[in-house]
Design a protein around this motif. Structure first.
Motif, short mmCIF file in Angstrom:
data_model
loop_
_atom_site.label_atom_id
_atom_site.label_comp_id
_atom_site.label_asym_id
_atom_site.label_seq_id
_atom_site.Cartn_x
_atom_site.Cartn_y
_atom_site.Cartn_z
N ALA A 5 -1.72 9.53 0.42
CA ALA A 5 -2.32 9.17 -0.94
C ALA A 5 -3.15 10.48 -1.41
CB ALA A 5 -3.08 7.91 -0.84
N LYS A 6 -3.90 11.13 -0.28
CA LYS A 6 -4.95 12.10 -0.77
C LYS A 6 -4.21 13.36 -0.83
CE LYS A 6 -8.74 10.18 -0.89
NZ LYS A 6 -9.57 9.99 -2.23
N ALA A 7 -3.00 13.54 -0.04
CA ALA A 7 -2.21 14.77 -0.14
C ALA A 7 -1.55 14.58 -1.69
CB ALA A 7 -1.29 14.85 0.83
N LEU A 8 -0.79 13.58 -2.25
CA LEU A 8 -0.52 13.19 -3.47
C LEU A 8 -1.57 13.71 -4.56
CD1 LEU A 8 1.93 12.57 -5.29
CD2 LEU A 8 1.00 9.98 -5.08
N GLU A 9 -2.75 13.19 -4.54
CA GLU A 9 -3.57 13.57 -5.52
C GLU A 9 -3.81 14.91 -5.56
OE1 GLU A 9 -7.77 11.33 -6.72
OE2 GLU A 9 -7.88 12.42 -4.58
N ASN A 10 -4.00 15.84 -4.46
CA ASN A 10 -3.89 17.48 -4.57
C ASN A 10 -2.75 18.07 -5.21
OD1 ASN A 10 -6.49 17.07 -3.21
ND2 ASN A 10 -5.63 17.12 -1.36
N VAL A 14 -3.34 13.35 -11.06
CA VAL A 14 -3.70 11.96 -10.86
C VAL A 14 -4.71 11.69 -10.16
CG1 VAL A 14 -1.90 11.73 -9.26
CG2 VAL A 14 -2.58 9.70 -10.86
N ASN A 15 -5.66 10.60 -10.75
CA ASN A 15 -6.61 10.32 -9.72
C ASN A 15 -6.13 9.09 -8.92
OD1 ASN A 15 -8.36 11.82 -10.76
ND2 ASN A 15 -9.05 10.54 -12.27
N ILE A 16 -6.55 9.19 -7.60
CA ILE A 16 -5.74 8.15 -6.77
C ILE A 16 -7.13 7.66 -5.91
CG2 ILE A 16 -4.63 7.61 -4.72
CD1 ILE A 16 -2.63 10.02 -5.33
N THR A 17 -7.22 6.31 -5.98
CA THR A 17 -8.37 5.56 -5.33
C THR A 17 -7.64 5.12 -4.18
OG1 THR A 17 -9.58 5.23 -7.50
CG2 THR A 17 -10.12 3.78 -5.45
N ALA A 50 -14.39 8.08 6.72
CA ALA A 50 -15.31 8.45 5.54
C ALA A 50 -15.66 9.81 5.74
CB ALA A 50 -16.75 7.56 6.17
N LYS A 51 -15.67 10.37 7.16
CA LYS A 51 -16.11 11.72 7.47
C LYS A 51 -14.94 12.75 6.83
CE LYS A 51 -16.32 15.17 11.21
NZ LYS A 51 -16.08 15.49 12.49
N HIS A 52 -13.51 12.26 6.86
CA HIS A 52 -12.49 13.09 6.18
C HIS A 52 -12.28 12.47 4.67
CE1 HIS A 52 -12.04 15.17 10.04
NE2 HIS A 52 -11.90 13.94 10.54
N GLN A 53 -13.04 11.91 4.26
CA GLN A 53 -12.83 11.32 2.76
C GLN A 53 -11.52 10.78 2.40
OE1 GLN A 53 -14.34 14.68 0.76
NE2 GLN A 53 -16.45 14.25 0.85
N LEU A 54 -10.77 10.02 3.38
CA LEU A 54 -9.65 9.42 3.23
C LEU A 54 -9.47 8.15 2.47
CD1 LEU A 54 -8.43 10.02 6.97
CD2 LEU A 54 -7.73 11.36 4.81
N ALA A 55 -10.65 7.61 2.30
CA ALA A 55 -10.87 6.17 1.50
C ALA A 55 -11.84 6.02 0.60
CB ALA A 55 -10.62 5.15 2.56
N ASP A 56 -11.92 5.66 -0.40
CA ASP A 56 -13.19 5.41 -1.30
C ASP A 56 -13.72 3.89 -0.89
OD1 ASP A 56 -12.35 7.48 -2.89
OD2 ASP A 56 -10.76 6.31 -3.33
N ALA A 57 -12.81 3.05 -0.28
CA ALA A 57 -13.37 1.65 0.02
C ALA A 57 -12.90 0.91 1.33
CB ALA A 57 -13.18 0.62 -1.09
#
Length: 151
Positions: A5-10, A14-17, A50-57
């Motif tokens: 999901a994070k790779a797709l955002e890059n 598109v904003n991906i949460t 959290a450290k790798h900013q993989l999720a927002d929640a």
């Protein structure tokens, strides 16, 4: 999945949460040790995510077939300590008080809520937590319990 999901955002405009749902069910290897699994989620998975900013929640399935209220609280505390927002799958099959707990933690949302009681309704109405009904799950499981109504 979080990495994808994070790779797709890059690669797209598109904003991906993203939401971590590691605490949805107890894995087979922890079947008889759910508290040990919650230790793993709270001490290893959540800090890494959290450290790798993989999720927002972070989301927890607070239910008799998922995690009890104390285990859910531990996950919520770890999420908050690591700067992650909270969501809950609550009161889908019974009323454990997960929605009220989520409201105490200023959760973004609680999903399902078919068994939500008046105390849970009050807790949600006094917070910014969004109550979400999921009719697809309701009909797929052939549920009969209706969500709370305002009388």
């Amino acid at each position: 999945m979080l990495l994808a999901a994070k790779a797709l955002e890059n690669h797209r405009r598109v904003n991906i949460t993203t939401t971590l749902l590691a605490a949805h069910t107890v894995p087979p290897e922890y079947r008889d040790r759910p508290d040990d699994y919650i230790d793993y989620v709270t001490e290893t998975i959540i800090p890494h995510v959290a450290k790798h900013q993989l999720a927002d929640a972070v989301d927890v399935f607070c239910e008799s077939v998922g995690f009890n209220l104390q285990q859910t609280k531990r996950v919520f505390q770890a999420a908050k300590q690591n700067g992650l927002a909270i969501k809950g799958h609550t009161e889908q099959l019974s009323n454990l008080g997960g929605s009220a707990l989520a409201a105490e933690f200023n959760a973004l949302s609680v999903d399902h809520i078919e068994y939500l009681d008046d105390a849970g309704v009050d807790a949600l109405s006094n917070s910014g937590t969004v109550a979400t009904l999921l009719p697809g799950a309701f009909y797929f499981l052939r549920e009969t319990q209706q969500p709370p109504s305002t009388a």
